[in-house]
Design a protein around this motif. Structure first.
Motif, PDB file in Angstrom:
ATOM      1  N   CYS A  87       5.360  10.236   0.245  1.00  0.00           N
ATOM      2  CA  CYS A  87       4.809   8.919  -0.073  1.00  0.00           C
ATOM      3  C   CYS A  87       5.303   7.941   0.987  1.00  0.00           C
ATOM      4  O   CYS A  87       6.515   7.790   1.172  1.00  0.00           O
ATOM      5  CB  CYS A  87       5.260   8.464  -1.460  1.00  0.00           C
ATOM      6  SG  CYS A  87       4.927   6.716  -1.802  1.00  0.00           S
ATOM      7  N   VAL A  88       4.375   7.321   1.712  1.00  0.00           N
ATOM      8  CA  VAL A  88       4.761   6.295   2.675  1.00  0.00           C
ATOM      9  C   VAL A  88       4.278   4.944   2.159  1.00  0.00           C
ATOM     10  O   VAL A  88       3.270   4.849   1.454  1.00  0.00           O
ATOM     11  CB  VAL A  88       4.193   6.561   4.087  1.00  0.00           C
ATOM     12  CG1 VAL A  88       4.696   7.884   4.620  1.00  0.00           C
ATOM     13  CG2 VAL A  88       2.678   6.515   4.105  1.00  0.00           C
ATOM     14  N   GLN A 131      -3.722   5.079   9.778  1.00  0.00           N
ATOM     15  CA  GLN A 131      -2.314   5.057  10.174  1.00  0.00           C
ATOM     16  C   GLN A 131      -1.430   5.477   9.005  1.00  0.00           C
ATOM     17  O   GLN A 131      -0.479   6.260   9.178  1.00  0.00           O
ATOM     18  CB  GLN A 131      -1.922   3.664  10.668  1.00  0.00           C
ATOM     19  CG  GLN A 131      -0.498   3.596  11.209  1.00  0.00           C
ATOM     20  CD  GLN A 131      -0.073   2.178  11.578  1.00  0.00           C
ATOM     21  OE1 GLN A 131      -0.857   1.228  11.451  1.00  0.00           O
ATOM     22  NE2 GLN A 131       1.159   2.021  12.014  1.00  0.00           N
ATOM     23  N   ALA A 132      -1.732   4.969   7.800  1.00  0.00           N
ATOM     24  CA  ALA A 132      -0.947   5.332   6.618  1.00  0.00           C
ATOM     25  C   ALA A 132      -1.109   6.821   6.319  1.00  0.00           C
ATOM     26  O   ALA A 132      -0.127   7.523   6.035  1.00  0.00           O
ATOM     27  CB  ALA A 132      -1.386   4.493   5.418  1.00  0.00           C
ATOM     28  N   ARG A 133      -2.345   7.332   6.402  1.00  0.00           N
ATOM     29  CA  ARG A 133      -2.601   8.746   6.155  1.00  0.00           C
ATOM     30  C   ARG A 133      -1.843   9.622   7.150  1.00  0.00           C
ATOM     31  O   ARG A 133      -1.197  10.598   6.786  1.00  0.00           O
ATOM     32  CB  ARG A 133      -4.109   8.997   6.236  1.00  0.00           C
ATOM     33  CG  ARG A 133      -4.583  10.404   5.858  1.00  0.00           C
ATOM     34  CD  ARG A 133      -4.718  11.322   7.053  1.00  0.00           C
ATOM     35  NE  ARG A 133      -5.415  10.770   8.170  1.00  0.00           N
ATOM     36  CZ  ARG A 133      -6.751  10.689   8.290  1.00  0.00           C
ATOM     37  NH1 ARG A 133      -7.527  11.119   7.329  1.00  0.00           N
ATOM     38  NH2 ARG A 133      -7.284  10.195   9.393  1.00  0.00           N
ATOM     39  N   ASN A 134      -1.916   9.250   8.438  1.00  0.00           N
ATOM     40  CA  ASN A 134      -1.238  10.036   9.479  1.00  0.00           C
ATOM     41  C   ASN A 134       0.277   9.979   9.329  1.00  0.00           C
ATOM     42  O   ASN A 134       0.981  10.961   9.567  1.00  0.00           O
ATOM     43  CB  ASN A 134      -1.643   9.535  10.867  1.00  0.00           C
ATOM     44  CG  ASN A 134      -3.119   9.749  11.153  1.00  0.00           C
ATOM     45  OD1 ASN A 134      -3.767  10.559  10.505  1.00  0.00           O
ATOM     46  ND2 ASN A 134      -3.659   9.027  12.110  1.00  0.00           N
ATOM     47  N   GLU A 135       0.778   8.822   8.922  1.00  0.00           N
ATOM     48  CA  GLU A 135       2.223   8.669   8.729  1.00  0.00           C
ATOM     49  C   GLU A 135       2.689   9.513   7.538  1.00  0.00           C
ATOM     50  O   GLU A 135       3.746  10.148   7.590  1.00  0.00           O
ATOM     51  CB  GLU A 135       2.542   7.189   8.515  1.00  0.00           C
ATOM     52  CG  GLU A 135       4.017   6.862   8.396  1.00  0.00           C
ATOM     53  CD  GLU A 135       4.801   7.036   9.691  1.00  0.00           C
ATOM     54  OE1 GLU A 135       6.000   6.704   9.685  1.00  0.00           O
ATOM     55  OE2 GLU A 135       4.242   7.525  10.698  1.00  0.00           O
ATOM     56  N   LEU A 153       0.859  -1.194   0.000  1.00  0.00           N
ATOM     57  CA  LEU A 153       0.000   0.000   0.000  1.00  0.00           C
ATOM     58  C   LEU A 153       0.890   1.237   0.000  1.00  0.00           C
ATOM     59  O   LEU A 153       1.887   1.278   0.714  1.00  0.00           O
ATOM     60  CB  LEU A 153      -0.903  -0.040   1.230  1.00  0.00           C
ATOM     61  CG  LEU A 153      -1.813   1.136   1.597  1.00  0.00           C
ATOM     62  CD1 LEU A 153      -2.933   0.627   2.498  1.00  0.00           C
ATOM     63  CD2 LEU A 153      -1.089   2.276   2.309  1.00  0.00           C
ATOM     64  N   GLU A 154       0.516   2.246  -0.777  1.00  0.00           N
ATOM     65  CA  GLU A 154       1.244   3.513  -0.764  1.00  0.00           C
ATOM     66  C   GLU A 154       0.273   4.662  -0.548  1.00  0.00           C
ATOM     67  O   GLU A 154      -0.810   4.694  -1.155  1.00  0.00           O
ATOM     68  CB  GLU A 154       2.023   3.703  -2.075  1.00  0.00           C
ATOM     69  CG  GLU A 154       3.097   2.635  -2.265  1.00  0.00           C
ATOM     70  CD  GLU A 154       4.046   2.892  -3.417  1.00  0.00           C
ATOM     71  OE1 GLU A 154       5.003   2.117  -3.551  1.00  0.00           O
ATOM     72  OE2 GLU A 154       3.835   3.866  -4.179  1.00  0.00           O
ATOM     73  N   CYS A 155       0.668   5.586   0.319  1.00  0.00           N
ATOM     74  CA  CYS A 155      -0.200   6.717   0.676  1.00  0.00           C
ATOM     75  C   CYS A 155       0.524   8.032   0.414  1.00  0.00           C
ATOM     76  O   CYS A 155       1.706   8.174   0.749  1.00  0.00           O
ATOM     77  CB  CYS A 155      -0.612   6.617   2.134  1.00  0.00           C
ATOM     78  SG  CYS A 155      -1.752   7.918   2.673  1.00  0.00           S
ATOM     79  N   PHE A 156      -0.195   9.008  -0.155  1.00  0.00           N
ATOM     80  CA  PHE A 156       0.405  10.284  -0.551  1.00  0.00           C
ATOM     81  C   PHE A 156      -0.262  11.448   0.178  1.00  0.00           C
ATOM     82  O   PHE A 156      -1.468  11.462   0.400  1.00  0.00           O
ATOM     83  CB  PHE A 156       0.243  10.499  -2.059  1.00  0.00           C
ATOM     84  CG  PHE A 156       1.033   9.538  -2.895  1.00  0.00           C
ATOM     85  CD1 PHE A 156       2.288   9.874  -3.381  1.00  0.00           C
ATOM     86  CD2 PHE A 156       0.528   8.276  -3.189  1.00  0.00           C
ATOM     87  CE1 PHE A 156       3.017   8.978  -4.150  1.00  0.00           C
ATOM     88  CE2 PHE A 156       1.248   7.374  -3.954  1.00  0.00           C
ATOM     89  CZ  PHE A 156       2.499   7.719  -4.432  1.00  0.00           C
ATOM     90  N   TYR A 174       9.985   4.778   2.062  1.00  0.00           N
ATOM     91  CA  TYR A 174       9.346   6.097   2.049  1.00  0.00           C
ATOM     92  C   TYR A 174      10.068   6.993   1.022  1.00  0.00           C
ATOM     93  O   TYR A 174      11.290   6.895   0.834  1.00  0.00           O
ATOM     94  CB  TYR A 174       9.440   6.773   3.415  1.00  0.00           C
ATOM     95  CG  TYR A 174       8.508   6.229   4.482  1.00  0.00           C
ATOM     96  CD1 TYR A 174       7.839   5.015   4.330  1.00  0.00           C
ATOM     97  CD2 TYR A 174       8.309   6.936   5.670  1.00  0.00           C
ATOM     98  CE1 TYR A 174       6.999   4.531   5.324  1.00  0.00           C
ATOM     99  CE2 TYR A 174       7.468   6.461   6.672  1.00  0.00           C
ATOM    100  CZ  TYR A 174       6.818   5.248   6.494  1.00  0.00           C
ATOM    101  OH  TYR A 174       6.002   4.775   7.474  1.00  0.00           O
ATOM    102  N   ARG A 175       9.312   7.877   0.402  1.00  0.00           N
ATOM    103  CA  ARG A 175       9.889   8.822  -0.550  1.00  0.00           C
ATOM    104  C   ARG A 175       9.316  10.221  -0.305  1.00  0.00           C
ATOM    105  O   ARG A 175       8.163  10.376   0.067  1.00  0.00           O
ATOM    106  CB  ARG A 175       9.604   8.401  -1.993  1.00  0.00           C
ATOM    107  CG  ARG A 175      10.268   7.094  -2.412  1.00  0.00           C
ATOM    108  CD  ARG A 175      11.773   7.220  -2.471  1.00  0.00           C
ATOM    109  NE  ARG A 175      12.412   5.985  -2.893  1.00  0.00           N
ATOM    110  CZ  ARG A 175      12.839   5.034  -2.072  1.00  0.00           C
ATOM    111  NH1 ARG A 175      12.696   5.182  -0.758  1.00  0.00           N
ATOM    112  NH2 ARG A 175      13.422   3.951  -2.548  1.00  0.00           N
ATOM    113  N   LYS A 176      10.166  11.251  -0.539  1.00  0.00           N
ATOM    114  CA  LYS A 176       9.696  12.626  -0.416  1.00  0.00           C
ATOM    115  C   LYS A 176       9.985  13.357  -1.726  1.00  0.00           C
ATOM    116  O   LYS A 176      10.947  13.036  -2.437  1.00  0.00           O
ATOM    117  CB  LYS A 176      10.365  13.327   0.763  1.00  0.00           C
ATOM    118  CG  LYS A 176      11.861  13.182   0.853  1.00  0.00           C
ATOM    119  CD  LYS A 176      12.352  13.581   2.236  1.00  0.00           C
ATOM    120  CE  LYS A 176      13.856  13.374   2.371  1.00  0.00           C
ATOM    121  NZ  LYS A 176      14.335  13.607   3.733  1.00  0.00           N
TER     122      LYS A 176
END
Length: 601
Positions: free
Chosen positions: A411-412, A523-527, A394-397, A424-426
């Motif tokens: 992006c986590v 959790q993904a959104r908050n991270e 899963l990837e969250c932006f 993780y990417r920024k």
């Protein structure tokens, strides 16, 4: 023995920090001891984490092989439930409770001109009973308050119309001291009297806001007249009344001899809870776990469990309260699905216990079989989000900017439901000017997945966008350009009500707030938000440092870069020795830097 010890240790780790009742069981499943707790985890764990000087407690703990818990709404409910269960099961290590008149009740007597009084012996004569009360003092405060506010009789005369019309009774002292309005001599109408009874009933039920307002006014009046003792007395009544609890869901006198069944489920299992109510009190609670074979519905699993559990506990109850409508016919048994009131609250309590059983079970599985725990959550997410595959990757932006300055995105990556921080990417936003979150999201999604395609990397099964329909639409544009639309599941999550948006669907989906799927998405959104904000702050900080160094006349960006590489910050540069600076950037620039930071010396 080692396996039994490990089983107990796992149980202790998963106990809820809630009020309730616990049962210690021996190797044969027989109840050894029943106790109550304000915090089940702390209380039960204390048996196994300290030395016991008491020989009886020491022997009890040695025999314990299993622990069961029943969750309640409050410590008071736990107290009552413990009392009921001890009387029902009479465990070896509990004090033997023989007296059923432990707690007092308030009675509104079924009679003409009803009396309101306390009793420890409820009688089935149609009268109303409220309670039980753990505190006699609280109960007496309520009764005293009613007597102060309303002039209700305390005598036990038979005030029938015939007796009053015949002048059988005369008013007593209570009338002369204005505690009663004399209904015995027809000096108060029945309608007027019943209005007072109805108001008193509301107080007993807990609808006391108006009464509290009146008492506070009285207290204020006493204080203004410097009647401080009277004001304090009223304040004590207010304090007690605010603590007052009208009734308990563990003992409900209006509900007798019924079985309560409820169910909750996930993708793999159903959990059916059973409460046995006898004479208005819960005397049995049990939860079973059913593994789904053919994706059975909750209704099917509940219907399957009811006959089996009634047979197991030899139940003869003629009334069942259920959480779901089921197709089942039991001769001479009435089946209902309560929608409100005490009956619905009993069903809700049953579901809470089923939910806690599932929660404890899942924690235990997570400890002893983490792979099964992961597989179950992935299967649940697949079902909840209507996906064709499990979202193992899963990837969250998330975008981050303040008034359009230094726009960045994060992006986590979550793998098997857990953060994979190395992945993780920024991103620095390159093509967008000003605070345009939609365009920024479109850029980041395109850059992320075009690079993965070029490098032959692994695409995720699920993309989560922090935002609603607008952000989701922007991300979809980039997936369309890359030929990935329809190949990767993508959703948006809006912060306000945690709505889940799907492509092409204007109506959002709302997951249960307790859902593990929602918790992982949150959790993904908050991270992603945390990671993006951290990057944004770093960028602003570096920008501020560079700006300060670039203010020095004759110092350009290349020199600033050399200085920051060596000293990390403008403060570090200001503290550097002049000789160090000369060796690093030459004597001319060193002099300019030194003069800038030491102009006042």
């Amino acid at each position: 023995m080692a396996a039994e010890s490990e089983h107990l240790q796992n149980l202790l780790k998963t106990l809820p920090e809630k009020p309730g009742v616990y049962q210690h069981l021996d190797k044969d499943g027989k109840i050894l001891y029943i106790g109550k707790a304000k915090n089940l985890k702390k209380r039960v764990s204390s048996y196994f984490t300290k030395q016991h000087d008491n020989a009886r407690t020491y022997l009890l703990v040695k025999k314990v092989r299993d622990i069961r818990t029943i969750i309640t709404d409050s410590e008071f409910d736990a107290l009552l439930l413990e009392n009921n269960l001890i009387k029902e099961h009479q465990p070896k290590y509990n004090v033997n409770l023989k007296d059923d008149k432990t707690y007092p009740w308030i009675c509104i007597k079924k009679e003409r001109f009803p009396r309101i009084f306390s009793t420890r012996n409820p009688v089935k004569d149609g009268s109303e009973y409220f309670g039980p009360y753990a505190s006699v003092r609280v109960m007496r405060t309520v009764l005293d308050l009613i007597r102060q506010l309303y002039h209700l009789r305390t005598c036990n005369l038979n005030l029938s119309e015939e007796n009053i019309d015949n002048g059988k009774y005369k008013v007593c002292l209570e009338y002369h001291i204005k505690n009663c309005l004399g209904p015995c001599e027809d000096l108060q109408s029945e309608e007027d009297y019943m209005n007072d009874v109805e108001s008193a009933r509301e107080i007993i039920r807990g609808n006391i806001s108006a009464v509290l307002k009146l008492l506070k006014t009285q207290m204020q009046t006493h204080a203004e007249h410097m009647e401080f003792e009277s004001a304090q007395a009223v304040k004590e009544k207010i304090d007690l009344l605010q603590k007052y609890q009208a009734k308990s869901m563990v003992v409900t006198p209006s509900i007798t001899n019924v079985d309560v069944f409820s169910i909750i489920s996930d993708a793999e299992y159903g959990y059916v809870n059973y409460l046995k109510i006898i004479e208005g009190a819960i005397v049995q609670a049990h939860t079973v776990e059913l593994k789904k074979k053919l994706d059975e519905s909750d209704e099917e699993l509940l219907a399957l469990s009811i006959p089996e559990m009634r047979n197991l506990f030899n139940s003869q109850s003629r009334t069942l309260y259920l959480s779901h409508e089921v197709e089942i016919d039991i001769p001479n048994v009435k089946i209902t699905v309560p929608q409100r009131g005490d009956k619905k609250q009993l069903v809700d309590m049953s579901q809470r216990n089923a939910r806690y059983h599932r929660s404890e079970r899942m924690k235990n599985i997570q400890i002893v079989d983490p792979d099964r725990h992961t597989n179950r959550i992935m299967q649940q997410m697949k079902t909840d989000l209507r996906m064709n595959v499990e979202p193992r990757h899963l990837e969250c932006f998330d975008n981050s900017n303040i008034q359009g300055t230094h726009p960045v995105a994060a992006c986590v990556v979550f793998k098997d439901g857990k953060p994979s921080k190395n992945d993780y990417r920024k991103f620095n936003i390159k093509t967008v000017e000003g605070p345009d979150d939609f365009a920024s999201m479109e850029e980041v999604i395109y850059r992320r997945y075009s690079r993965i395609q070029q490098e032959g990397g692994d695409l995720p099964q699920l993309i989560v966008i922090d935002g609603g329909k607008g952000q989701l639409g922007a991300a979809l544009k980039s997936l369309e350009l890359l030929g990935l639309r329809g190949k990767i599941a993508i959703i948006g999550i809006a912060k306000r009500l945690e709505e889940i948006y799907f492509p092409g669907d204007p109506v959002p989906m709302y997951l249960d707030k307790r859902s593990e799927t929602l918790k992982i998405i949150q959790q993904a959104r908050n991270e992603a938000h945390r990671f993006g904000i951290t990057f944004h702050r770093q960028k602003r900080s570096k920008s501020a440092v560079k700006s300060k160094l670039e203010e020095i006349p004759g110092i350009g960006p290349s020199t600033v870069k050399i200085l920051l590489k060596k000293y990390k910050s403008a403060t570090g540069v200001s503290k550097a020795a002049k000789g160090e600076l000369e060796n690093l950037v030459g004597s001319s620039k060193a002099q300019k830097i030194w003069s800038y930071f030491h102009a006042d010396e």
